[in-house]
Each structure stands twice: as C-alpha cells, then as structure tokens.
Write a protein that holds these residues in place. Sequence first.
Motif, short mmCIF file in Angstrom:
data_model
loop_
_atom_site.label_atom_id
_atom_site.label_comp_id
_atom_site.label_asym_id
_atom_site.label_seq_id
_atom_site.Cartn_x
_atom_site.Cartn_y
_atom_site.Cartn_z
N ILE A 157 0.85 -1.19 0.00
CA ILE A 157 0.00 0.00 0.00
C ILE A 157 0.89 1.24 0.00
O ILE A 157 1.83 1.36 0.80
N GLN A 158 0.60 2.17 -0.89
CA GLN A 158 1.41 3.38 -1.00
C GLN A 158 0.90 4.47 -0.05
O GLN A 158 -0.28 4.54 0.26
N PRO A 159 1.81 5.35 0.41
CA PRO A 159 1.44 6.38 1.42
C PRO A 159 0.75 7.59 0.81
O PRO A 159 1.28 8.71 0.82
N ILE A 160 -0.45 7.38 0.30
CA ILE A 160 -1.21 8.47 -0.31
C ILE A 160 -1.86 9.29 0.81
O ILE A 160 -2.55 8.75 1.67
N ARG A 161 -1.63 10.60 0.78
CA ARG A 161 -2.10 11.49 1.84
C ARG A 161 -3.37 12.20 1.42
O ARG A 161 -3.45 12.76 0.32
N VAL A 162 -4.35 12.18 2.32
CA VAL A 162 -5.59 12.93 2.14
C VAL A 162 -5.76 13.81 3.37
O VAL A 162 -5.64 13.34 4.51
N VAL A 163 -6.01 15.10 3.15
CA VAL A 163 -6.09 16.05 4.25
C VAL A 163 -7.47 16.68 4.31
O VAL A 163 -8.28 16.56 3.38
N GLY A 164 -7.75 17.37 5.40
CA GLY A 164 -9.05 17.98 5.62
C GLY A 164 -9.30 19.16 4.70
O GLY A 164 -8.41 19.66 3.99
N SER A 165 -10.53 19.66 4.75
CA SER A 165 -10.93 20.81 3.95
C SER A 165 -11.07 22.03 4.86
O SER A 165 -10.61 22.04 6.00
N SER A 166 -11.72 23.06 4.37
CA SER A 166 -11.81 24.33 5.09
C SER A 166 -12.58 24.18 6.40
O SER A 166 -13.48 23.33 6.53
N ALA A 167 -12.24 25.04 7.34
CA ALA A 167 -12.88 24.98 8.67
C ALA A 167 -14.36 25.30 8.57
O ALA A 167 -14.77 26.28 7.96
N SER A 168 -15.18 24.43 9.19
CA SER A 168 -16.60 24.69 9.30
C SER A 168 -17.10 24.41 10.72
O SER A 168 -18.29 24.53 10.99
N GLY A 169 -16.19 24.03 11.61
CA GLY A 169 -16.55 23.75 12.99
C GLY A 169 -15.36 23.94 13.90
O GLY A 169 -14.21 24.05 13.46
N VAL A 170 -15.62 23.98 15.20
CA VAL A 170 -14.56 24.10 16.19
C VAL A 170 -14.99 23.32 17.42
O VAL A 170 -16.17 23.28 17.77
N HIS A 171 -14.01 22.68 18.05
CA HIS A 171 -14.30 21.90 19.25
C HIS A 171 -13.15 22.07 20.23
O HIS A 171 -11.99 22.13 19.83
N GLY A 172 -13.49 22.14 21.51
CA GLY A 172 -12.48 22.31 22.53
C GLY A 172 -12.38 21.12 23.46
O GLY A 172 -13.36 20.41 23.69
N PHE A 173 -11.18 20.90 23.99
CA PHE A 173 -10.92 19.81 24.92
C PHE A 173 -10.26 20.41 26.16
O PHE A 173 -9.25 21.10 26.07
N ALA A 174 -10.83 20.11 27.33
CA ALA A 174 -10.33 20.63 28.58
C ALA A 174 -10.32 19.51 29.61
O ALA A 174 -11.07 18.53 29.49
N PRO A 175 -9.50 19.63 30.66
CA PRO A 175 -9.58 18.64 31.74
C PRO A 175 -10.92 18.73 32.44
O PRO A 175 -11.50 19.82 32.57
N SER A 176 -11.44 17.61 32.89
CA SER A 176 -12.77 17.60 33.52
C SER A 176 -12.74 18.06 34.96
O SER A 176 -13.73 18.61 35.45
N VAL A 177 -11.62 17.83 35.64
CA VAL A 177 -11.51 18.21 37.05
C VAL A 177 -10.15 18.87 37.27
O VAL A 177 -9.12 18.31 36.90
#
Length: 844
Positions: free
Chosen positions: A257-277
């Motif tokens: 299998i060859q290393p063919i790269r597929v990347v994302g498109s333009s931003a249409s959303g945003v999400h955040g990650f934070a510690p819960s405690v």
Amino acid sequence: MSRAAVAIISVWLALGVAAAEDYLSPELRAKVEDLKAAVETEPSTVATARDRAQTLWEWLNAYSLTGRYVPVNATVSSILTYNQVGGFGGLDNTVRELAILDGDPETLGTLSADTGPYEVRSYATIRQTYTVGTRDILPGGGFVVTRHFMANFGRYQTEDPAADNYISIASSNPNVRFSRSSVSLRGMHGGFRSATDTLTFRVASGRLTQGDTVTITYGDTAGGGRGLLMPDFSSDRMPLPLYLVFDESGLLISLPIQPIRVVGSSASGVHGFAPSVVAVGEPFEVSIRAQDRYYNRAKPPIPGWEVFVNGEPYADIEAGGEAIQVLKGLSFGAPGVYRFSFRSKDGAIEGTANPILVEDHPARRIYWGDTHGHSGFAEGIGTPDRFMVWARDDARLDYVTHSEHDIWMDDFEWNVLADNVRRYSKEGEFIAFLGYEWTIRNYQGGHHNVLFRTPDDRRRIPAQEFGTLSRLYQGLRTLHDPEDVVVIPHAHQAGDYRLNDPLLEPLVEIMSQHGTFEWFGRMYLKHGHQVGFTAASDNHLSQPGYSAPKPGGLAQAGGLGALRAEALTRDALFDAMRSLSTYATTGDRIVLDVTLNDGEMGTRVPFSEARHVKGRVIGTAPIDTITLVKNDEDIWVHDYLTDQDTRTIADGEYQLIFASDSVPYHPNDNPRGWRWWRGALALEGARVATARGADFHTTSAHRLDVTDQGGLEFATYTRGDTSTITLDLADVRRGATLTLRLDAGTEFGGGPPRLRPHRNVPEAEVVLELRNLDRGMLTRVIPFDGYMDSVTLRRPIAKGVSDVIFEIEDEGTRHGDYYYVRVKQANDALAWSSPIWVGGFPKR
C-alpha cells in the motif's frame, strides 16, 4: 528432516551461502520447504490444514521480522482455531504468495504512486506505476484494481472517459494490450463479508518483462471527467490496493500500500478539549481544534477565535495559526463549573469544550481514553504513528490502546505497537497501553481487547493459538501476572457473558461506533459477574477518541471510557481499570459522580437494608433523564427536559425521537443491527419552519429537508439508542396532526447476527396528534419481528438544566443487589456509571 530439505540446504551451502544468513532456523527452513512442496503436490485438507497452518504461522512471523513487506491479508486464524470443513485454497495461496516473497527479492518488482496531499471530497487524479521485476507477466496475468471496503472513494468505472472516477491503464511496452474483466474478491479489499466483482486489467497480448512500466490512472481526466472523488476522511496512508497476477494461474499477489495522503478541507466547525476536574489555582490547558464538516483537522487558512468562559469574553486568538491551538497556563481562583465556548471572529463558526469542575481539593480526577481502535495494520486505514498522534493531539485523550486484531498481526507489527507505547507515552500528559484484540467468532468466545500495564516483555496470547475464551484466560494467567492484565469484551462480535475471569476481566465495553449495547453489560451483571462499564470507538481509520460516524457498521460517533484516578500515570490509570473506577459515555465528556451509602462506583459496600444513592451530573448539553437501575430494572427515572404542561401546545419546539433495541433476538448471538428511519412527515394544522438533528453527522446517511408544503423528508438510524429531530413548528393549532410515513428498509451493521440475519423492515405509518400529548409526551410503539421500536413526540422545555444533583432512597433485603445510573442528554448522548454492589461477596 526430509530428503528434499536436506538437498536444498546442501545446495545453499555449496553455493557459499552461510546458513546463519537465513532468517529461518535450519529446522524451520526445512519445514517451510516441505510446506512449499506439499501444497503443490496435494491441496490442503481437513487432515493436513492445521499442521500446515502452524508452519505457515511460524514462517510468517519470522519473515515479518526481516522488515520486508508482508501481505496484509496473510492470516491463518481460521485454520488454527477450529476445524473448517471445505476447501483451504486461502491457506495454500498464502503459502504460494509467501514463497514468491521468500525467493528472489526482485521478483515482485516495485510500485510507486502520486502521494498528494489531496483534499477530502475533492476530485483528483492519482497514478500508480508498477515496474516489472525479474518475473515476466504473461497473457492471462495482469492487475486487480481493488477498493478498501472503508475508503469511500467515488465508484470506479471504465465505461465512460468523460465521466468522473474513470480508471485507465497504460504500459511503456507498446506490444502489450490489456482487456477489462473482473474477479470475485472478498475481504478488506473486496466485499468484506461476501465476495464482490472487482475490476481487473488482463494482459490480452504481448508480455511484460523486467523494467517495463504499467501506469494505472485513477480519475483520468483526459476524456473530460473531473477526476476521482476523494474519501471524506483524512489519512496518511489512504489505500488504493493493487494486486498482481503473473499468469493464467490467477494467484493474486498483493503489492505494498502506497502512502497516499488525504487532508481535511476548510474549517466549518470548532471543538475544545479541557480537563474535567482541576483544583483551585491549578494551571491547565485547553485545546481548540478547527475541523471541517467531517471532523478532520481543517486546512489553512484557520480563522481567528473569540474565546468565552461561561458566556463572558476571555481571550482572542488571531487568524492564520495552526488548526490546533492550545491555551496554556490557565487557572481559576474559585470553585465551580466553567464552560469554554468559541466563535470565529466573523461569527460563522461556533463550538464548545467539555465542562470543567473546579474543586478546592479534588479527591479524584477524571481521565478520558479509548481502549479499542485500529489502523491499517489490520483491516483499517492509516499508520500506527497517525493513530497515536490523533489520540494525543486531535482527540486530546489522556490514554489510549492501539488494539489491533491479532488475526492480522505479525511479530514485527507487535514490536512496532510496543515501541509506539514507549515513544508516545509521557507520565502526567499522555499514556499509551500496549494491547490487541483477541479476534474470534462469538460462539468461541467473541472479541476481547487485551491490555497490558507495561510494554516490556509482553507476549500476546493470539487467537491463532488460543482459540477459545477459556484458553485465552489460561494463556494470560500462565504467561503474565494478572495484576498487569486487563481484558475487555465487547458486543458487536459478542463476548460470551456466561464466562468471566474475575482476576483478568474487570470491564465490559457497552458502546462503540458499532452501536449502543447496554444490554451486554446487563447480561454480565445478571450472570453474577462483578464488572464495570467502559466505552470505546472501535474506530478503524486511525482516529481514536474523536471521529465522525461513517456509513456502514461504524455508524455513530465513538464512545469514551472515563477513569477516576488520582494522577495521570501508567499505574494509577491501570489500577483504576482493574478496580472498576470507571464509567462510560457515548463520546461526550460528561462529568458523572455516583455513590451508594458513600461507596463509589465499581465498589461493593457493606450490607444495609437502607440504600442512599447520591450523584451529580455535569452535562455537555441539557440533561434529558437520569435513571437508576437496580438488578436489571429501572426503579427511578427523573425527566428534566419534557414540558409537562399540556397548555403549552403552541408554536415552538417539538421533538421527534426514534428508538430501536439492539438486544440479540437469540441469546448469545450478535446484536440486532441498525434500524433505518427514512420517510416523510406531513402535517395538518401546523408546518415545519426549521428542523435539526441532534446527532446528524453522517452527511451521506442522515437527511433533513423541509418541503415547500411545510413537511419534512428525513433519514436517520438507531441501534440501541435514540435519534432526535427537533422541529420548530409554526402556525400550530390544537388539533394539529403529524403523520409519519416510514419507508421500508433493511437492518444493517457489522458483526451480523448468525441466528437472525438482518431483516427487511416493512413500511409503516404513524399518526401523532398534539392533543393526545400526555404531560408533554406521546409514544407510538411499532412492533417488528419481536421488537418494540418506537417513535415519540415530545414538547421540550425552553431551557434545560445541565448540572444536576440527585438523591434517591431505596430499600432491600437481598445481599448482592447492584445499582447503576444511566444519564441521557438532550443531544442523545448517554453516560453509564459502573455498578455498586450491596453486601454479598465478590467472585474470586
């Protein structure tokens, strides 16, 4: 040793090739040469297959350690684990393919490709060029142009050069002409569970010799087409599998299998990650991830962000930065619940992070992880490095396990996984656990993920050699200290809930992208096993912990396992799994705390007839219901979202809630499949102004279209969960009626039931009258083949609560009663506490 093997070894020595240079020991080399000769002399049978497969297994692992290419389909699990009746052509062909690789390294030739990067859901032209090696390709030979069953490229075609997705072939040898045909192929590069016709270019005339090149063009635009439609997910190794056939024998040789790269498109959303405690005054970080409509990391340019805390402005981030921005050194000076939200500076994109509970002196932290995910090492897509980077950076997990299927794993790959655990783990930041998925059919024990505390000197106990659940337990106990092992069964290829080793198997996975399977955990509890609950993704695209649903079996967002531990360290996390200090969610990072008589989830408290249950839920969305389950019965349910005042029938929001069960129709079978809900909604005495789906992430499978007549056309699906459509109704009269016309469909999903195949669901009509709302709710049951699926119409309150403290009093006279809590949110997200037992004795 056979005479033939002795003769071969003698020839090697006579040619001056030292035996020490062979990657096989003399004994294994002799067995391998005997095996090669045997499959050409007599096809494998029931009587010979097991011994031959054992030799192949040893050979395959030894070959893998040379670092050379190993055919991805090479597996002998079905032979080594049970007596298969019928042909063994797959075994013999694997021997033949490996024999070619074992011989002249130049035989296979070389393959190269245009590797990109290409943008998701764009049209592109990709060329793969094969250079012929030392073995000629004769008439009748050629190339099989396959598709990975999870890579949703546009549909290949060779009939219309002016249309999209046109595939062509050309050779540097002018004397070679190709013809188009097909071969029947099953597996990860064909029909996964049944064979499908696969495009083949055969040499019709001429002969391809060493140095000749053959170029296959995917999305050839010479005739006017736009190119090949790219998949909707990003990857560092997007597969365009290609098989070589040397001659009319039809033996398929897989090319790397060859290393063919597929990347994302333009931003249409945003999400955040934070510690819960976090503690008061404690520094922490918040990660802000720009994503496209398919949850891929967005491509530049990245917009600037306005950051808010509890609705108040907090920070600004300038445009033009990376897709993932990390705010560091944050802290809060007072206890409470804090919620980050984000908005692009043009106001077009909004998103949130999970809630943060700030306490003076936190006794426990909550750490989020995924113990079940795959890459291209098995039937998935992507590299192991991509898997780890996604877990650490894109999903911002605290812990992860790359639990590859053992039936496709060789010793070299196992070493790579162990090395990745060492390279990517950092105490206090991110912990990877070494593990694998013991992959066996449900009637032999079902799939189980096996995790090890440390990556050092860990021998896997594979299905190829330990083919029943009791043998897995025995092998793990023999070769490892049980304190350093965690086994987690899951439901879609259902683990045998009648069996449980209490020293090895503390947790049960009750939800993944395959569906929601609370029944599975309940069955373990009903059989007397003391187990906790976790969830995972079972993602196959190297996207653990945070990924969009995909068409097919993995049709919902993946789950997460929450560990309640004192620190983000390897031992603290592993001990939390073993002590059942866990809970499960469907992917939302819901803060959940439950005690019974002051005993925490996963524990057994002293017997008392009085049972005082206390809890707190801090949701990522308004809370719908909280349910207390006792001994497999819902004994307390509190609804926080339904407007129970029937006088509120008027213009505004109403919800359509679809639900179907995933419990297997027959005990010990795999779960029932996904149920489609497709059709149209017609209204009298009202009209739909707008509509939105709570969990509508799969653009190719979900549908919501408001019609010109004020009705709705829709498509969604459920499997042990609910799917909610929120309707903004206008011009509502008290006698308003909603009529659902449901189309016929067929159940679907991976790990299909063996005893009750997926069934055809008939069309149906459901009438919902607003005047019949009972305290704000009306449910219509749709009986089907022994199941009670349902559609509910509900009037929700305008603004629900997302932070709830609850207390429940219960009584009991029986030792061993168990309790757990289920939380449902307005966005269809779920969370389950691990059980708490009252009195009795644990199994040991």
